[in-house]
Design a protein around this motif. Structure first.
Motif, PDB file in Angstrom:
ATOM      1  N   LEU A  51       3.313 -41.669  16.564  1.00 25.20           N
ATOM      2  CA  LEU A  51       1.849 -41.595  16.649  1.00 25.20           C
ATOM      3  C   LEU A  51       1.252 -40.696  15.580  1.00 25.20           C
ATOM      4  CD1 LEU A  51       1.391 -41.389  20.531  1.00 25.20           C
ATOM      5  CD2 LEU A  51       1.054 -43.383  19.065  1.00 25.20           C
ATOM      6  N   THR A  52       2.088 -39.917  14.909  1.00 27.04           N
ATOM      7  CA  THR A  52       1.568 -39.039  13.858  1.00 27.04           C
ATOM      8  C   THR A  52       1.700 -39.663  12.466  1.00 27.04           C
ATOM      9  OG1 THR A  52       3.694 -37.920  13.661  1.00 27.04           O
ATOM     10  CG2 THR A  52       2.075 -36.941  15.178  1.00 27.04           C
ATOM     11  N   CYS A 111       7.107 -37.033  13.254  1.00 31.63           N
ATOM     12  CA  CYS A 111       7.023 -36.065  14.355  1.00 31.63           C
ATOM     13  C   CYS A 111       8.403 -35.673  14.902  1.00 31.63           C
ATOM     14  CB  CYS A 111       6.149 -36.628  15.470  1.00 31.63           C
ATOM     15  SG  CYS A 111       6.043 -35.518  16.873  1.00 31.63           S
ATOM     16  N   LEU A 113       9.499 -35.236  17.883  1.00 27.26           N
ATOM     17  CA  LEU A 113       9.610 -34.442  19.122  1.00 27.26           C
ATOM     18  C   LEU A 113      10.144 -35.290  20.282  1.00 27.26           C
ATOM     19  CD1 LEU A 113       6.348 -32.317  18.882  1.00 27.26           C
ATOM     20  CD2 LEU A 113       8.693 -31.470  18.757  1.00 27.26           C
ATOM     21  N   CYS A 114       9.913 -36.589  20.239  1.00 23.32           N
ATOM     22  CA  CYS A 114      10.523 -37.499  21.210  1.00 23.32           C
ATOM     23  C   CYS A 114      11.412 -38.460  20.416  1.00 23.32           C
ATOM     24  CB  CYS A 114       9.475 -38.323  21.958  1.00 23.32           C
ATOM     25  SG  CYS A 114       8.093 -37.373  22.585  1.00 23.32           S
ATOM     26  N   CYS A 117       9.721 -42.060  19.555  1.00 22.42           N
ATOM     27  CA  CYS A 117       8.334 -41.920  19.996  1.00 22.42           C
ATOM     28  C   CYS A 117       7.986 -43.143  20.845  1.00 22.42           C
ATOM     29  CB  CYS A 117       7.410 -41.859  18.774  1.00 22.42           C
ATOM     30  SG  CYS A 117       5.652 -41.768  19.215  1.00 22.42           S
ATOM     31  N   PRO A 118       7.415 -42.936  22.037  1.00 21.87           N
ATOM     32  CA  PRO A 118       7.084 -44.090  22.881  1.00 21.87           C
ATOM     33  C   PRO A 118       5.939 -44.947  22.326  1.00 21.87           C
ATOM     34  CG  PRO A 118       6.409 -42.044  23.931  1.00 21.87           C
ATOM     35  CD  PRO A 118       7.162 -41.657  22.699  1.00 21.87           C
ATOM     36  N   CYS A 123       0.054 -38.953  23.948  1.00 25.09           N
ATOM     37  CA  CYS A 123       1.187 -38.338  23.268  1.00 25.09           C
ATOM     38  C   CYS A 123       1.862 -37.367  24.237  1.00 25.09           C
ATOM     39  CB  CYS A 123       0.653 -37.583  22.050  1.00 25.09           C
ATOM     40  SG  CYS A 123       1.845 -36.503  21.255  1.00 25.09           S
ATOM     41  N   ARG A 124       3.203 -37.333  24.223  1.00 24.60           N
ATOM     42  CA  ARG A 124       3.946 -36.504  25.191  1.00 24.60           C
ATOM     43  C   ARG A 124       3.853 -35.001  24.894  1.00 24.60           C
ATOM     44  NH1 ARG A 124       3.684 -41.406  26.324  1.00 24.60           N
ATOM     45  NH2 ARG A 124       5.411 -42.548  27.280  1.00 24.60           N
ATOM     46  N   HIS A 125       3.563 -34.648  23.653  1.00 24.98           N
ATOM     47  CA  HIS A 125       3.474 -33.225  23.277  1.00 24.98           C
ATOM     48  C   HIS A 125       2.221 -32.988  22.423  1.00 24.98           C
ATOM     49  CE1 HIS A 125       7.596 -32.462  24.682  1.00 24.98           C
ATOM     50  NE2 HIS A 125       7.901 -33.624  24.123  1.00 24.98           N
TER      51      HIS A 125
HETATM   52  S1  SF4 Z   1       4.753 -39.075  21.731  1.00 20.41           S
HETATM   53 FE1  SF4 Z   1       6.375 -37.615  21.080  1.00 20.41          FE
HETATM   54  S2  SF4 Z   1       7.207 -38.389  19.100  1.00 20.41           S
HETATM   55 FE2  SF4 Z   1       5.242 -39.476  19.543  1.00 20.41          FE
HETATM   56  S3  SF4 Z   1       3.725 -38.317  18.391  1.00 20.41           S
HETATM   57 FE3  SF4 Z   1       3.716 -37.501  20.509  1.00 20.41          FE
HETATM   58  S4  SF4 Z   1       5.203 -35.783  20.481  1.00 20.41           S
HETATM   59 FE4  SF4 Z   1       5.522 -36.984  18.593  1.00 20.41          FE
END
Ligand code: SF4
Length: 170
Positions: A51-52, A111, A113-114, A117-118, A123-125
Motif C-alpha cells: 500500500l506504500t 514497506c 512490515l507485513c 502486504c494484504p 493498513c495493518r500498521h
Molecule cells: S498493510 Fe502492512 S505491508 Fe501493507 S502498507 Fe500497511 S504495514 Fe505495510
C-alpha cells in the motif's frame, strides 16, 4: 519556518537515531520526476505489492504539491545500512511530539512490515507505514547529489548501496 533552536532539536532527534549524515534541504530542491514513476511501474518487482508503493502512493505531481507545503526538509543518509521502517518513522513521531505538527517522513524501499502486504484497507500498521521517497516520484539520485551525498547505480553484489529518507518539517 521553525526557529533555529527548534530545528536544532529536530537535528538532535535525527542524529540520536544513528543516521550516517543529514543535510537540511530546501524542499524546492527535492526533485520530482515522472520517469521515477515509470521505473516503478516497469522494472520493479515491488510495483503494486504494498500500500506504500505505486500505484497506491502519491504521484510525482501530488508530491510536488506536498513539498510546496513545507519550508524545511532533512535528507538522511543512512549509508549502506537499510534503516528499519519502524525506526525511521519513530523520528517523525518524536519530531511531531516536539511540536512540529506537520512532520512527515518519507522512507526508502517497499514497506515490508507485513509479509505479504494484504493490499486492502485499513493498513495493518498505519503508524509505521510510510511510502519511500522514490515511491512518491522523488528522483533520489538528483536530490542526494544536490545535497552533496553519494548515490550511484548498484551494478553487482559487491557494490555498496546508499539509503536515504526525507523528513519534511516546518
Ligand atoms: S498493510 Fe502492512 S505491508 Fe501493507 S502498507 Fe500497511 S504495514 Fe505495510
Amino acid at each position: 519556518m521553525g526557529t533555529t533552536s527548534d530545528l536544532s532539536q529536530v537535528e538532535e532527534i535525527i542524529r540520536d537515531h544513528g543516521v550516517n549524515e543529514l543535510a537540511r534541504v530546501d524542499p524546492a530542491d527535492v526533485v520530482t520526476a515522472e520517469w521515477v514513476r515509470m521505473k516503478c511501474r516497469f522494472g520493479c518487482g515491488a510495483y503494486g505489492m504494498c500500500l506504500t508503493c505505486p500505484p497506491h502512493s502519491p504521484t510525482p505531481r501530488q508530491t510536488r504539491r506536498l513539498l510546496d507545503d513545507y519550508t524545511v526538509g532533512y535528507l538522511m543518509w543512512w549509508g549502506s545500512e537499510h534503516p528499519g521502517r519502524k525506526e525511521v518513522v519513530e523520528i517523525e513521531r518524536e519530531v511531531f511530539l516536539a511540536g512540529h505538527h506537520k512532520a512527515l517522513l518519507l522512507a526508502c524501499g517497499p514497506c515490508g512490515l507485513c509479509d505479504p502486504c494484504p493490499l486492502d484497507f485499513p493498513c495493518r500498521h498505519p503508524y509505521a507505514a510510510r511510502p519511500a521517497m522514490e515511491a512518491c516520484g522523488i528522483d533520489v539520485f538528483e536530490t542526494a547529489h544536490r545535497a552533496g551525498f553519494p548515490l550511484e547505480v548498484v551494478t553487482c553484489h559487491e557494490d555498496v548501496p546508499n539509503y536515504y529518507s526525507l523528513l519534511l518539517v516546518e
